[in-house]
Each structure stands twice: as C-alpha cells, then as structure tokens.
Design a protein around this motif. Structure first.
Motif, PDB file in Angstrom:
ATOM      1  N   ILE A 397     -13.291  23.124 -64.294  1.00 56.30           N
ATOM      2  CA  ILE A 397     -12.780  23.874 -65.447  1.00 56.30           C
ATOM      3  C   ILE A 397     -13.865  23.930 -66.522  1.00 56.30           C
ATOM      4  N   TYR A 398     -14.192  25.138 -66.995  1.00 57.90           N
ATOM      5  CA  TYR A 398     -15.301  25.312 -67.932  1.00 57.90           C
ATOM      6  C   TYR A 398     -14.899  26.264 -69.055  1.00 57.90           C
ATOM      7  N   ALA A 399     -15.291  25.902 -70.274  1.00 60.58           N
ATOM      8  CA  ALA A 399     -14.883  26.650 -71.460  1.00 60.58           C
ATOM      9  C   ALA A 399     -16.048  27.441 -72.044  1.00 60.58           C
ATOM     10  N   CYS A 400     -15.677  28.494 -72.777  1.00 61.37           N
ATOM     11  CA  CYS A 400     -16.672  29.323 -73.466  1.00 61.37           C
ATOM     12  C   CYS A 400     -16.044  29.848 -74.755  1.00 61.37           C
ATOM     13  N   LYS A 401     -16.628  29.471 -75.894  1.00 61.19           N
ATOM     14  CA  LYS A 401     -16.144  29.973 -77.183  1.00 61.19           C
ATOM     15  C   LYS A 401     -17.205  30.941 -77.701  1.00 61.19           C
ATOM     16  N   SER A 402     -16.981  32.221 -77.496  1.00 63.31           N
ATOM     17  CA  SER A 402     -17.995  33.210 -77.849  1.00 63.31           C
ATOM     18  C   SER A 402     -17.389  34.605 -77.826  1.00 63.31           C
ATOM     19  N   THR A 403     -18.022  35.517 -78.539  1.00 66.49           N
ATOM     20  CA  THR A 403     -17.687  36.945 -78.444  1.00 66.49           C
ATOM     21  C   THR A 403     -18.834  37.722 -77.811  1.00 66.49           C
ATOM     22  N   SER A 404     -19.827  36.999 -77.307  1.00 69.88           N
ATOM     23  CA  SER A 404     -20.980  37.633 -76.668  1.00 69.88           C
ATOM     24  C   SER A 404     -20.667  37.884 -75.198  1.00 69.88           C
ATOM     25  N   LEU A 405     -20.823  39.123 -74.767  1.00 68.70           N
ATOM     26  CA  LEU A 405     -20.554  39.453 -73.365  1.00 68.70           C
ATOM     27  C   LEU A 405     -21.485  38.685 -72.443  1.00 68.70           C
ATOM     28  N   ASP A 406     -22.733  38.530 -72.828  1.00 71.49           N
ATOM     29  CA  ASP A 406     -23.700  37.798 -71.993  1.00 71.49           C
ATOM     30  C   ASP A 406     -23.278  36.341 -71.832  1.00 71.49           C
ATOM     31  N   SER A 407     -22.846  35.705 -72.931  1.00 69.05           N
ATOM     32  CA  SER A 407     -22.435  34.304 -72.869  1.00 69.05           C
ATOM     33  C   SER A 407     -21.185  34.140 -72.009  1.00 69.05           C
ATOM     34  N   ILE A 408     -20.214  35.023 -72.210  1.00 65.28           N
ATOM     35  CA  ILE A 408     -18.966  34.934 -71.458  1.00 65.28           C
ATOM     36  C   ILE A 408     -19.205  35.145 -69.963  1.00 65.28           C
ATOM     37  N   SER A 409     -19.957  36.187 -69.616  1.00 63.23           N
ATOM     38  CA  SER A 409     -20.218  36.473 -68.197  1.00 63.23           C
ATOM     39  C   SER A 409     -21.062  35.373 -67.567  1.00 63.23           C
ATOM     40  N   SER A 410     -21.956  34.768 -68.361  1.00 65.15           N
ATOM     41  CA  SER A 410     -22.797  33.681 -67.835  1.00 65.15           C
ATOM     42  C   SER A 410     -21.943  32.480 -67.434  1.00 65.15           C
ATOM     43  N   VAL A 411     -20.972  32.096 -68.287  1.00 66.90           N
ATOM     44  CA  VAL A 411     -20.100  30.964 -67.960  1.00 66.90           C
ATOM     45  C   VAL A 411     -19.188  31.331 -66.788  1.00 66.90           C
ATOM     46  N   MET A 412     -18.709  32.572 -66.753  1.00 65.72           N
ATOM     47  CA  MET A 412     -17.864  33.017 -65.636  1.00 65.72           C
ATOM     48  C   MET A 412     -18.608  32.887 -64.312  1.00 65.72           C
ATOM     49  N   ILE A 413     -19.815  33.421 -64.244  1.00 67.77           N
ATOM     50  CA  ILE A 413     -20.587  33.390 -62.999  1.00 67.77           C
ATOM     51  C   ILE A 413     -20.986  31.962 -62.644  1.00 67.77           C
ATOM     52  N   SER A 414     -21.343  31.175 -63.651  1.00 69.89           N
ATOM     53  CA  SER A 414     -21.701  29.776 -63.410  1.00 69.89           C
ATOM     54  C   SER A 414     -20.529  29.018 -62.796  1.00 69.89           C
ATOM     55  N   THR A 415     -19.319  29.286 -63.275  1.00 68.28           N
ATOM     56  CA  THR A 415     -18.124  28.632 -62.713  1.00 68.28           C
ATOM     57  C   THR A 415     -17.908  29.071 -61.277  1.00 68.28           C
ATOM     58  N   MET A 416     -18.132  30.345 -60.987  1.00 60.54           N
ATOM     59  CA  MET A 416     -18.018  30.839 -59.617  1.00 60.54           C
ATOM     60  C   MET A 416     -19.049  30.174 -58.711  1.00 60.54           C
ATOM     61  N   GLU A 417     -20.253  29.981 -59.210  1.00 57.32           N
ATOM     62  CA  GLU A 417     -21.319  29.363 -58.408  1.00 57.32           C
ATOM     63  C   GLU A 417     -20.981  27.929 -58.036  1.00 57.32           C
ATOM     64  N   LYS A 418     -20.233  27.255 -58.913  1.00 55.85           N
ATOM     65  CA  LYS A 418     -19.909  25.838 -58.677  1.00 55.85           C
ATOM     66  C   LYS A 418     -18.802  25.672 -57.646  1.00 55.85           C
ATOM     67  N   GLY A 419     -18.050  26.730 -57.367  1.00 52.92           N
ATOM     68  CA  GLY A 419     -16.979  26.619 -56.372  1.00 52.92           C
ATOM     69  C   GLY A 419     -16.140  27.878 -56.331  1.00 52.92           C
TER      70      GLY A 419
END
Length: 531
Positions: A397-419
C-alpha cells in the motif's frame, strides 16, 4: 478434541454443498436466450466444455482442469429444447451438468461477479440431429496476471500519461503488445544447431580417414588440397568442390573418390529439423607417401528458420470509445474532493480503469478544476506469496499527496512494479484503513475496485469510520461484497455507469435492483434474490 476436528473437516464441505444448492436454482431460473443453433467460434479467451446430447459427462477432461486457474467472466450453458419423450427432464439434465461443473471447478461456484447465460437451441428436431448441436458450457475468462501482462499494463499507463493513447484502447493494446513481447522473446532465442555426425563416432571417422585416404600412385611431389562437400538433409554427400585447386590433378581425383565412397552421415539439424550442412578440410600429401588430413570444419548452410514477422505498427487512436468507456472518469467528476481520499486497486487487469483516473486528473488540471490530492494505491502484497497474506497485514500500500500528474502516475506505476496481485482476493479494506491513518482528516473514501476480486478482509470493515463510495469495475453482475461494504459504511455504489445510494437506511428484507439482479438484505448482508 475429536468433535473439533470433525467440525473443522466437515463444516467447509457443508458450506460448499449449501452454496451449490443455492446457486444451481439461481442459474436455472435465468431467462433463456433462444437461438436456432449455437455456432462455436473459438476465441483465445474462451473454453468449451462439451457434453453429449443426453448426458452430463464432459468429453474433454483437460479443458475442465484448465478452468481452475482462470478468472471467470461469463458462463453460458448451451442445450437444445428438443424432447424425444414428454417425460424427458431437461431441467434435471441441466442441473446435473451444473453439479458436474461446480464439483470439478469450484471457482465457477465460489467466484463473484460471474455473468450466467442460458442458451436454448430451438432448431433441433430429432435425437439424431442433436448430435450435430453443441451441448455444454462456454466459459469466457481472463488469465491471472503474469510478468508479460504486468509489463504491458505498466507501459499502457505510461502511454496514457504521455497522451499517446486513450484508456479505451486497452483491450486492443493488451492483445497486440502482448503478442509483440512474445515474438520478441522468440527472436532473442538462439537456434539450436546440431552438426552432422560420421557413423558410430568421431574415432570411427578418424580411423576411416587413416585407412582409406592414400597417396595417389601416379603422383610424385607434395601437394595440399582444400576440399568442401555438402551433406544433404538426409545425410548424403553432394556437391564436392575444390575452391583453391582449379586445375585437374591426381590429388583431387583421390580426394573426390574418397569422399564419394564415404558412408551416409547422421544429418545435422536446426531446432530439431534436418538441415543441409557443409564440411570442409584440407589434405597434405607429404614426401614419402604420407597423407595428413586437417580437422574438419562443419557448419550449417541454412539460415535459421525465420520467426514470425513483427506485427505492423498500429494506430491506437483509430479506436472509438464504447458507451461504457468512461464510467470511472464520469463518476469521479461528481465527487467533491475536499477531505476525500482516492484508494485505487492497481493489481492485474485494472489498468484501463486506472488509465481513466489519469485522464480525469489530466483534464481537471487543464481546466483548472478540483482534483484528488490524497491518493492511495495498493497491489495486494508486493508479490507476497498467497499463503503468506494475512488479513490486515498483507501490505503493498503506497500513498501520494500531490496534484502533479507526473508524481501521481509515478507512484501508481511504482506500486504496479512492486506487485500485480497473485490470487483473486485482495486487501481492499486494509488499504482503506491505511488511507485513513495516512490522511486522518479524511471524511470520505473513494474505492476503485475490481468486481471479480472480493476483499479478503471484509472482517475489518467495522474499523472504517467514514463512508466509502465504491466504483466497481468490470462485469455485468455486481459482486455483493462491495454492496455490503457500501451499506456497512453508509456509503454508495457506482456500477455499470449508474450510481446507487441511500440504501444504508434499509431494514432487513429490503431489496435493491442493480442491472438485472435484485438483491435482498438479510441479517446485514445483501444476497441475490432467488425468484
């Protein structure tokens, strides 16, 4: 203690039998779709389980076994309406077929969200004609995530973030890009080449050369002869060539006759298939009549078999959206994001819905409108082994507090990469509770959930102190667990493009219709009404 063991062993069996006896009448009460004759059109995402015209025995046991590790989307029970006798019990036969399916593949019984269809063939006019009609089950499925599908889904999200592709192109993208990766992996594999062999052994070849390759009687001075010959796919000698000795000579004659009289060789192969090969060596005819052949050089003359040509480039922007293509983004537009946290399932097959989240945020930013600032992504355990997943402690489970599309998509993809999930049940409730811990001022939770994957941790719902609005993705039959989640948290449901709210005030026995299914509240849980 014996009584405890007895209960532990037989109670699950009792529950399964009880579930089976409840599900079969529900399926058989489905309104049949009449068709003159069902025509089988094989697809990669379908399995056909065939029975005979008048029995419930499956003819393909291997196909039956292959269902067990699939995510079942839809099951069609296909039968004919013809009756040889008025006393023939079609209902009873279909019941036996369902019992056989459920006992052989329990996931067809236990998995939520499966769409059931009864397909009644009306064109059969005799028992003999019935042999030409398909009888049995057509099962539409999707595979559990693997390394290839995970790579494709992450690349898909990246393409959506870059604005190169739309979320509704997912199905075509998944199919074509998966095929590309598989082809590329084949092209990376070196061909397996097995060189031809002289009969018996290499030592037998050496002995043969020593015995039969002699100094020609009519020759008198030393000479060196280079020779090449071709071994056919049958191991026979053809095309003897002297590349560096164009002029006639007794040495060439001697070597030519020597090669012509050789026995057939065991042919060479490429990837198990016979291949034409070249053999080359030189012979030194020395003073005093000695003859010294060089070691042989052998290689295939054929280019390794060509792999399938690469798929031509495809313009995914030519794909048109379907009416259901933007259900997630449309639902998100209705949300007031103040003190609201968005919790997203990013396990396998959720990429098209998460892509809609990316598109929604991007459009909101362009139009300078409100966007979610508190996001949580979960993957059901960071590729943890299924047996190691414990309720409330699965993780990923990973959180992201941001309104930046790059930051949000980066955490989304990183979470997908982990499992990407693993087994079907997921840690939705654990992720919701974690979201409240990370963002303690949260007053409402939005959950993006997979309709075909039930929460493994429904027992933790009592720890959620705010309403949960569940956007349920995929399928045509709602998973009751998400209806329960919304009910128990005084939240709401969005499914198949429609919103359902205010049912949290229901009393026992109240009903709600979602799609074609009516759900009734019984002892605090929603179940499908049987009539």
């Amino acid at each position: 203690m014996k009584i405890v063991y007895f209960l532990l062993f037989f109670f699950p069996l009792f529950l399964s039998a009880q579930t089976l006896q409840e599900q079969i009448p529900f399926v058989l009460k489905t309104q049949p779709r009449n068709v003159e004759k069902y025509i089988k059109s094989p697809r990669k995402d379908q399995i056909f389980l065939e029975t005979a015209f008048n029995n419930a025995i499956f003819s393909d046991k291997a196909a039956l076994q292959s269902i067990k590790d699939k995510v079942i989307l839809k099951i069609e029970l296909v039968y004919t309406t013809y009756r040889k006798s008025e006393t023939f019990d079609q209902h009873g036969l279909n019941k036996k077929r369902l019992e056989g399916l459920f006992l052989s593949a329990p996931n067809c019984l236990n998995q939520e969200g499966i769409e059931w269809v009864l397909m009644a063939q009306t064109g059969c006019t005799s028992a003999e004609a019935g042999k030409d009609f398909f009888h049995g089950f057509v099962i539409t499925y999707r595979d559990l995530p693997d390394a290839v599908s995970a790579k494709v889904e992450m690349n898909f999200i990246r393409e959506v973030v870059a604005g190169k592709i739309k979320s509704y192109a997912y199905d075509t993208y998944l199919k074509r890009e998966t095929e590309k990766i598989k082809q590329d992996s084949l092209n990376d594999i070196e061909p397996v080449i097995v060189l031809p062999k002289f009969p018996h052994s290499e030592q037998a070849r050496i002995n043969y050369f020593s015995k039969y390759l002699v100094f020609p009687p009519e020759a008198s001075k030393p000479a060196k002869i280079d020779v090449q010959f071709i071994l056919s796919r049958e191991g026979k000698i053809t095309k003897i060539v002297f590349p560096n000795n164009p002029e006639p000579s007794p040495y060439k004659d001697e070597v030519r006759e020597f090669i012509k009289n050789m026995p057939d060789w065991a042919p060479g192969t490429i990837n198990g298939k016979p291949s034409e090969c070249m053999v080359q060596f030189s012979v030194d005819f020395m003073n005093r009549g000695s003859v010294i052949p060089s070691p042989l050089e052998i290689f295939s003359t054929e280019v390794p078999p060509k792999m399938k040509s690469k798929l031509p480039a495809y313009d995914y922007n030519t794909i048109k959206p379907a009416p259901s293509s933007n259900q997630v983004s449309n639902a998100l537009q209705k949300v007031n994001w103040a003190n609201t946290t968005l919790v997203c399932d990013v396990t396998g097959s959720m990429a098209p819905f998460n892509a809609q989240i990316i598109e929604f945020i991007n459009n909101q930013l362009k139009n300078k409108q409100e966007t979610p600032q508190q996001l949580v992504f979960f993957n059901d355990g960071d590729d943890k082994k299924d047996k190691a997943k414990k309720v409330g402690q699965t993780g990923g489970i990973y959180a992201c507090k941001s309104t930046s599309l790059d930051s949000i998509s980066s955490v989304m993809i990183s979470t997908m990469e982990k499992g990407m999930g693993g087994d079907l049940p997921e840690n939705n409730i654990e992720a919701l509770i974690k979201a409240m811990e990370i963002y303690p001022k949260t007053k409402k939770l939005i959950l993006i959930a997979d309709n075909f994957a039930s929460p493994r941790d429904m027992s933790l719902v009592k720890h959620i102190g705010v309403p949960v609005h569940v956007l349920v993705c995929g399928g045509t039959v709602l998973n009751e667990d998400y209806l329960d989640l919304a009910y128990q948290t005084k939240g709401s449901i969005s499914f198949a493009g429609k919103d359902y709210s205010d049912f949290y005030s229901f009393e026992d026995g109240a009903t709600i219709q979602i799609g074609k299914i009516t759900y009734v509240l019984k002892k605090g849980h929603f179940v499908r009404r049987k009539d």
